[in-house]
Design a protein around this motif. Structure first.
Motif, PDB file in Angstrom:
ATOM      1  N   SER A  36       0.846  -1.185   0.000  1.00 26.65           N
ATOM      2  CA  SER A  36       0.000   0.000   0.000  1.00 26.65           C
ATOM      3  C   SER A  36       0.879   1.232   0.000  1.00 26.65           C
ATOM      4  O   SER A  36       2.103   1.150  -0.091  1.00 26.65           O
ATOM      5  N   LYS A  37       0.261   2.369   0.136  1.00 19.10           N
ATOM      6  CA  LYS A  37       0.994   3.632   0.127  1.00 19.10           C
ATOM      7  C   LYS A  37       2.002   3.713   1.269  1.00 19.10           C
ATOM      8  O   LYS A  37       3.087   4.262   1.111  1.00 19.10           O
ATOM      9  N   ASP A  38       1.666   3.136   2.425  1.00 18.05           N
ATOM     10  CA  ASP A  38       2.496   3.293   3.613  1.00 18.05           C
ATOM     11  C   ASP A  38       3.056   1.993   4.183  1.00 18.05           C
ATOM     12  O   ASP A  38       3.979   2.043   4.985  1.00 18.05           O
ATOM     13  N   TRP A 321      -1.976   5.761   9.279  1.00 18.81           N
ATOM     14  CA  TRP A 321      -3.415   5.785   9.010  1.00 18.81           C
ATOM     15  C   TRP A 321      -4.193   6.587  10.055  1.00 18.81           C
ATOM     16  O   TRP A 321      -5.409   6.718   9.950  1.00 18.81           O
ATOM     17  N   ASP A 324      -7.459   8.644   9.339  1.00  9.43           N
ATOM     18  CA  ASP A 324      -8.051   8.326   8.042  1.00  9.43           C
ATOM     19  C   ASP A 324      -9.384   7.605   8.230  1.00  9.43           C
ATOM     20  O   ASP A 324      -9.653   6.993   9.269  1.00  9.43           O
ATOM     21  N   ASN A 336     -11.725   0.753   0.904  1.00  4.68           N
ATOM     22  CA  ASN A 336     -11.463   2.116   0.459  1.00  4.68           C
ATOM     23  C   ASN A 336     -10.902   2.935   1.613  1.00  4.68           C
ATOM     24  O   ASN A 336     -11.576   3.163   2.616  1.00  4.68           O
ATOM     25  N   ARG A 337      -9.651   3.365   1.471  1.00  7.51           N
ATOM     26  CA  ARG A 337      -9.014   4.237   2.463  1.00  7.51           C
ATOM     27  C   ARG A 337      -9.163   5.686   2.009  1.00  7.51           C
ATOM     28  O   ARG A 337      -8.707   6.054   0.918  1.00  7.51           O
ATOM     29  N   ILE A 339      -7.902   9.222   2.645  1.00  9.52           N
ATOM     30  CA  ILE A 339      -6.743   9.851   3.282  1.00  9.52           C
ATOM     31  C   ILE A 339      -7.128  11.256   3.734  1.00  9.52           C
ATOM     32  O   ILE A 339      -7.630  12.066   2.947  1.00  9.52           O
ATOM     33  N   GLU A 349      -7.456   9.108  -1.754  1.00  8.52           N
ATOM     34  CA  GLU A 349      -7.937   7.780  -1.405  1.00  8.52           C
ATOM     35  C   GLU A 349      -6.949   6.720  -1.877  1.00  8.52           C
ATOM     36  O   GLU A 349      -6.070   6.974  -2.708  1.00  8.52           O
ATOM     37  N   GLU A 350      -7.109   5.532  -1.328  1.00  9.47           N
ATOM     38  CA  GLU A 350      -6.328   4.365  -1.728  1.00  9.47           C
ATOM     39  C   GLU A 350      -7.261   3.161  -1.720  1.00  9.47           C
ATOM     40  O   GLU A 350      -8.065   2.997  -0.798  1.00  9.47           O
ATOM     41  N   ARG A 351      -7.165   2.314  -2.758  1.00 12.58           N
ATOM     42  CA  ARG A 351      -8.040   1.148  -2.884  1.00 12.58           C
ATOM     43  C   ARG A 351      -7.224  -0.119  -2.622  1.00 12.58           C
ATOM     44  O   ARG A 351      -6.279  -0.410  -3.353  1.00 12.58           O
ATOM     45  N   LEU A 352      -7.610  -0.834  -1.569  1.00 14.85           N
ATOM     46  CA  LEU A 352      -6.833  -1.965  -1.077  1.00 14.85           C
ATOM     47  C   LEU A 352      -7.579  -3.274  -1.298  1.00 14.85           C
ATOM     48  O   LEU A 352      -8.802  -3.331  -1.209  1.00 14.85           O
TER      49      LEU A 352
END
Length: 386
Positions: A36-38, A321, A324, A336-337, A339, A349-352
């Motif tokens: 993921s992003k982080d 997070w 968030d 759906n994250r 941010i 947003e980020e889709r996991l």
């Protein structure tokens, strides 16, 4: 020609290799990784439950309460999932539930007073109405989970000829008010009808009474319990305690799912405003996307992800997070994250876990900050950092 002992040894080796391959495949199904992003995340399937899990709440540090939409309540002992034992048990004591269409046993949240609060569709006039109730959940001397003292707090005025758009999620603020959401019940006119409870977010005291400072208590044209209105079908509520804000996420029509910051007395526009289209053609719903006097969404999803929940993350396991928002996505099948920036407002947003192919619905966080989610398949998953 090799003797029988050699064949025996070869056979044993082949069995070992077969077992190793089977174990590796099983392990690959158990743990999936995603960058993921982080974080590098790992998701573990814990158990499959017998129905569609709609909501989760912690009974204690190792036991989850899970509502099944068809009208059952389960306790899930996570220590037994690790041991490969039967992990879930049914809890008796529920009232009659109208489990038709999108109705059934819906949310469950542990309140600040130790009671568990539920929303469900209660049978009424050959239909169902979204209702708020509370009960005590205890573990008896034999280690069995029991429900006692079920109480209906509000049977809402939201009857409909359809079995759609019941809502419904629950949230609490630090002043111990309870908020819960109700959809328009498949009737668009309910969006701006403030004399019934459909298409609203309600605010009550823990005993079901109306707070004296609710925004419309002095307005005879609006029901006293209404906190905001003009909602199509809000299936996610989360209270951000850091900024003292209530967030709601709701289903739009074809396109136009909305993340809304809920303000006392706010009109969120449905069906006068919408970012979606009619199901039967490429026409916009409503008069416009924005109108004077209407609270506009702070985030819109086009195409629709079909949000099924909302959670404000404050756990320790994922420091990046903090603050968030997370929502399960039913149609586009991902976590759906949303941010948030340092001011607590959405900036991305980020889709996991899109590759899981799961309609993700319920979310919760354990005391360590690990994230859990359920899917309409019945699967319960746990997310942790690798």
């Amino acid at each position: 020609m090799p003797n029988s002992s050699v064949f025996s040894q070869l056979f044993k080796v082949m069995l070992c290799l077969l077992w190793a391959v089977t174990w590796c495949v099983s392990a690959a199904q158990k743990l999936q990784l995603q960058a993921s992003k982080d974080y590098i995340l790992q998701v573990e399937k814990l158990v499959q439950l017998p129905g569609t899990p709609w909501a989760m709440a912690w009974l204690n540090s190792s036991t989850l309460l899970v509502t099944l939409r068809h009208g059952e309540l389960l306790s899930v002992d996570l220590t037994k999932t690790q041991a490969g034992q039967q992990a879930w048990q049914k809890i008796s004591g529920l009232p009659a539930i109208w489990a038709q269409g999108q109705g059934g046993l819906l949310d469950v949240v542990k309140g600040p007073d130790g009671w568990f609060y539920f929303t469900y569709s209660k049978p009424k006039n050959n239909s169902g109405v979204t209702s708020l109730a509370k009960a005590k959940i205890v573990i008896n001397d034999f280690g069995q989970v029991q429900m006692i003292n079920w109480q209906d707090l509000l049977v809402t005025d939201s009857v409909s000829a359809t079995n759609r758009h019941y809502g419904s999620r629950i949230a609490f603020d630090p002043q111990q008010h309870i908020y819960f959401s109700i959809g328009d019940r498949g009737n668009r006119d309910n969006g701006q009808n403030t004399l019934n409870h459909a298409a609203t977010i309600l605010r009550l005291n823990l005993d079901g009474s109306v707070p004296s400072n609710n925004p419309f208590v002095a307005n005879s044209k609006v029901d006293d319990a209404i906190y905001s209105y003009g909602h199509r079908n809000p299936q996610g509520l989360a209270f951000d305690r850091k900024f003292n804000r209530l967030w709601a996420i709701e289903h739009g029509p074809r396109g136009g799912d909305e993340l809304n910051l809920i303000e006392a007395g706010g009109n969120y526009g449905w069906p006068l405003t919408s970012h979606g289209q009619e199901y039967w053609g490429p026409l916009k719903v409503g008069e416009a996307e924005t109108l004077a006097g209407i609270n506009s969404p702070l985030k819109v999803y086009i195409p629709s992800i079909a949000p099924g929940s909302l959670l404000s993350y404050t756990g320790a396991a994922f420091p990046a997070w903090q603050g968030d928002l997370f929502s399960g996505a039913l149609k586009l099948q991902h976590l759906n994250r949303i941010i948030m920036n340092q001011q607590g407002m959405p900036v991305g947003e980020e889709r996991l876990f899109e590759d899981l192919g799961e309609r993700i619905r319920a979310l919760t966080v354990d005391p360590q900050g690990y994230l859990y989610f359920t899917a309409d398949s019945g699967n319960l998953y746990k997310i942790s950092p690798k």
